[in-house]
Design a protein around this motif. Structure first.
Motif, short mmCIF file in Angstrom:
data_model
loop_
_atom_site.label_atom_id
_atom_site.label_comp_id
_atom_site.label_asym_id
_atom_site.label_seq_id
_atom_site.Cartn_x
_atom_site.Cartn_y
_atom_site.Cartn_z
N UNK A 1 16.70 13.97 -7.04
CA UNK A 1 16.10 15.19 -6.51
C UNK A 1 17.10 16.33 -6.46
N UNK A 2 16.57 17.53 -6.24
CA UNK A 2 17.43 18.70 -6.10
C UNK A 2 18.06 18.74 -4.70
N UNK A 3 17.26 18.42 -3.70
CA UNK A 3 17.72 18.42 -2.30
C UNK A 3 17.73 16.99 -1.75
N UNK A 4 18.69 16.69 -0.86
CA UNK A 4 18.73 15.34 -0.27
C UNK A 4 17.77 15.21 0.93
N UNK A 5 16.49 15.41 0.66
CA UNK A 5 15.49 15.33 1.74
C UNK A 5 14.32 14.45 1.31
N UNK A 6 13.94 13.56 2.21
CA UNK A 6 12.81 12.65 1.97
C UNK A 6 11.71 13.02 2.97
N UNK A 7 10.49 13.07 2.50
CA UNK A 7 9.37 13.33 3.41
C UNK A 7 9.02 12.02 4.11
N UNK A 8 8.85 12.09 5.42
CA UNK A 8 8.53 10.89 6.20
C UNK A 8 7.22 10.26 5.74
N UNK A 9 7.18 8.92 5.86
CA UNK A 9 5.99 8.18 5.39
C UNK A 9 4.99 8.05 6.52
N UNK A 10 4.14 9.04 6.67
CA UNK A 10 3.20 9.04 7.79
C UNK A 10 1.92 8.35 7.36
N UNK A 11 1.67 7.19 7.99
CA UNK A 11 0.53 6.35 7.59
C UNK A 11 -0.78 7.14 7.68
N UNK A 12 -1.62 7.01 6.69
CA UNK A 12 -2.92 7.68 6.52
C UNK A 12 -2.80 9.18 6.23
N UNK B 1 12.26 18.04 -3.04
CA UNK B 1 12.56 16.91 -2.16
C UNK B 1 11.94 15.64 -2.73
N UNK B 2 11.98 14.55 -1.95
CA UNK B 2 11.31 13.33 -2.40
C UNK B 2 10.02 13.16 -1.60
N UNK B 3 8.88 13.35 -2.26
CA UNK B 3 7.58 13.12 -1.63
C UNK B 3 7.33 11.63 -1.54
N UNK B 4 6.68 11.21 -0.46
CA UNK B 4 6.42 9.79 -0.24
C UNK B 4 4.92 9.57 -0.01
N UNK B 5 4.37 8.59 -0.72
CA UNK B 5 3.00 8.14 -0.47
C UNK B 5 3.11 6.95 0.49
N UNK B 6 2.46 7.07 1.64
CA UNK B 6 2.53 5.99 2.63
C UNK B 6 1.43 4.98 2.35
N UNK B 7 1.83 3.71 2.12
CA UNK B 7 0.81 2.70 1.83
C UNK B 7 0.32 2.00 3.10
N UNK B 8 0.95 2.29 4.25
CA UNK B 8 0.56 1.65 5.52
C UNK B 8 -0.90 1.89 5.84
N UNK B 9 -1.64 0.81 6.07
CA UNK B 9 -3.05 0.92 6.43
C UNK B 9 -3.98 1.19 5.26
N UNK B 10 -3.42 1.23 4.03
CA UNK B 10 -4.24 1.57 2.86
C UNK B 10 -4.49 0.34 1.99
N UNK B 11 -5.52 0.42 1.17
CA UNK B 11 -5.80 -0.65 0.20
C UNK B 11 -4.99 -0.42 -1.08
N UNK B 12 -4.79 -1.50 -1.82
CA UNK B 12 -4.03 -1.43 -3.07
C UNK B 12 -4.60 -0.41 -4.05
N UNK C 1 20.89 9.23 -6.20
CA UNK C 1 20.04 8.04 -6.09
C UNK C 1 18.57 8.41 -6.27
N UNK C 2 18.17 9.52 -5.65
CA UNK C 2 16.75 9.90 -5.67
C UNK C 2 16.37 10.69 -6.93
N UNK D 1 9.62 5.37 -8.87
CA UNK D 1 11.07 5.59 -8.86
C UNK D 1 11.77 5.09 -7.59
N UNK D 2 11.10 5.26 -6.44
CA UNK D 2 11.76 4.96 -5.16
C UNK D 2 10.79 4.23 -4.23
#
Ligand code: TUI
Length: 331
Positions: free
Chosen positions: A15-26, A41-52, A12-13, A94-95
Motif C-alpha cells: 500500500x501507499x500508506x501504512x493504514x489498515x481499515x478495521x474489520x467491522x463485522x457486518x 490504505x488496506x481495505x478489509x472485508x470482514x467475514x465475521x457473521x457472513x456466509x462463504x 508487506x501490504x 493478498x492479505x
C-alpha cells in the motif's frame, strides 16, 4: 510523508500508506474496503457473521472496484472459519487479518498460498506465538477499540510489543486522527489500524442512525459489556448495554444474556436500532465529528501526523533548540 519503500508495513501490504481499515463485522464490505484501498490504505472485508458465498462475492466486487491490494478478516470465533480459509486460499487474496483467537494452525497454509498474514492480538503471549508461527506483522489492539476486546490499553501494549517482537507492530484501538498516528509511532508502531473513524465515511453502508450515534458520541459514551461471559465487547451505551450490564451484575446465566444479544449487531447496522441494537464503537468516537470520503480520511490523518511531527519533534530537547517564554511555556 510515510510512503511505500520506507516502511516495512507498506512493503508487506503493498500500500501507499501504512493504514489498515478495521474489520467491522457486518459493516466492512466491498464498498468501504474498496474506497479505503483506492485511497492508498488496506481495505478489509470482514467475514465475521457472513456466509462463504457472500465473502466470495465481496472479493469479486472489490477486485472490480480497484487494482490495489485488499484483505479479508477471519473472525476465529465464527463457526465457518475452515470454509473462509479455503475461500481466501482459492481466491489468493493478498492479505488476511484474523481476530478473536489464535490463528496459529492456519498460518502455514495461508503463507503457502502467498497471503500476508496479520493477526490481531491483544497481549504479548499470543503476539510471540504468531510471530513464531510465521505471521508477517501483528495488529496490536488495545481495549479502547470497538467490538470484541482484550484487557490492555494501546498506550501500554505497543511499546512492550515493539520491544519483544522482530516483526512490525501495527497499533489499533483509540486512533482517530493524525495525533493518534504520531503517538502510535512514538510508541514503536510501524502502522495503524483504524475502525471507528471509517464508520462515518461516506462509503460506509451502516444505518444513518449508527453514523449519527458516532458523530454525537463523547469520550464516555462507550462501555465494555460481556466481561463476565469472557467475551468483552465495546459498544455505545444504550438500553441494551445497560440491560446486559445489569444482568451481569446480578450473575444471570450467560445463556440468558446471549438471548437478548442475539441479532443485536444486525439490528444496529441494518435497522438503525439505537436502543436494542449492539452499536459497536471505539472510545475515540468522541473525536469523530464529520462524514467524509474514506480516501480523504486517510490523506488527512497522515498529513496531520506529519505536521504534528514537524511542529513538535524538538519539544523534548533541552538547551539551545528549546526556548521558554519565561512563563513555563515551552515553544
Ligand atoms: O475481533 C475483534 N473485534 C471484533 S470481532 C466482532 S464480531 C463479534 N460479535 C459479537 C460478539 C463477539 C464478536 C466484533 N468485534 N478484534 C480483534 C481482537 N482479537 N480483539 C481482541 C482479540 C483477541 C482476544 C483474545 C485475540 C485473541 C485472544 O486470545 C486468544 C488466545 O488464544 O490467547
Amino acid at each position: 510523508m510515510i510512503k511505500t519503500g520506507q516502511n516495512r508495513v507498506c512493503q508487506i501490504l503493498g500500500t501507499e500508506y501504512p493504514i489498515i481499515q478495521g474489520a467491522m463485522a457486518l459493516i466492512a464490505e466491498s464498498n468501504l474496503a474498496g474506497a479505503v484501498s483506492d485511497g492508498g490504505g488496506l481495505g478489509i472485508i470482514a467475514s465475521g457473521g457472513a456466509r462463504g458465498n457472500w465473502v466470495v462475492n465481496e472479493i469479486k466486487k472489490i477486485r472490480a472496484m480497484t487494482e490495489n491490494p485488499f484483505g479479508v478478516n477471519i473472525m476465529l470465533l465464527d463457526p465457518n472459519v475452515e470454509e473462509i480459509i479455503d475461500i481466501v486460499c482459492r481466491e489468493k487474496v493478498p492479505v488476511v487479518t484474523t481476530g478473536a483467537g489464535n490463528p496459529g494452525k492456519y498460518i502455514k497454509r495461508l503463507k503457502e498460498n502467498g497471503i500476508a498474514v496479520l493477526p490481531v492480538v491483544a497481549n504479548q503471549t499470543l503476539a510471540k506465538r504468531v510471530e513464531r508461527a510465521g505471521a508477517d506483522a501483528v495488529i496490536a489492539e488495545g481495549c479502547e477499540a470497538g467490538g470484541h476486546i482484550g484487557e490492555i490499553t494501546t498506550m501500554a501494549m505497543i511499546p512492550q510489543m515493539a520491544d519483544s517482537l522482530s516483526i512490525p507492530v501495527i497499533a489499533a484501538g483509540g486512533i482517530g486522527d493524525g495525533r493518534g498516528i504520531a503517538a502510535a509511532y512514538m510508541l514503536g508502531a510501524e502502522g495503524v489500524q483504524v475502525g471507528t473513524r471509517f464508520l462515518t465515511s461516506e462509503e460506509c453502508i451502516v444505518a444513518r442512525n449508527y453514523k449519527d450515534a458516532i458523530l454525537k458520541a463523547r469520550d464516555s459514551s462507550t462501555v465494555a459489556t460481556g466481561r463476565s461471559t469472557g467475551h468483552p465487547v465495546r459498544v455505545i451505551k444504550n438500553k441494551l448495554a445497560r440491560q446486559v450490564l445489569e444482568m451481569e451484575k446480578n450473575n444471570e446465566d450467560a445463556e440468558k444474556i446471549n438471548e437478548i444479544c442475539t441479532g443485536s449487531l444486525r439490528r444496529a447496522v441494518f435497522s438503525g436500532d439505537m436502543e436494542m441494537g449492539s452499536v459497536m464503537s471505539g472510545q475515540i468516537a468522541g473525536l469523530v465529528s464529520k462524514e467524509q470520503p474514506a480516501a480523504e480520511i486517510i490523506s488527512e490523518m497522515f498529513k496531520e501526523a506529519a505536521e504534528i511531527y514537524e511542529d513538535r519533534h524538538s519539544i523534548f530537547r533541552t538547551g539551545s533548540s528549546v526556548s521558554g517564554d519565561g512563563q513555563g511555556t515551552i515553544r
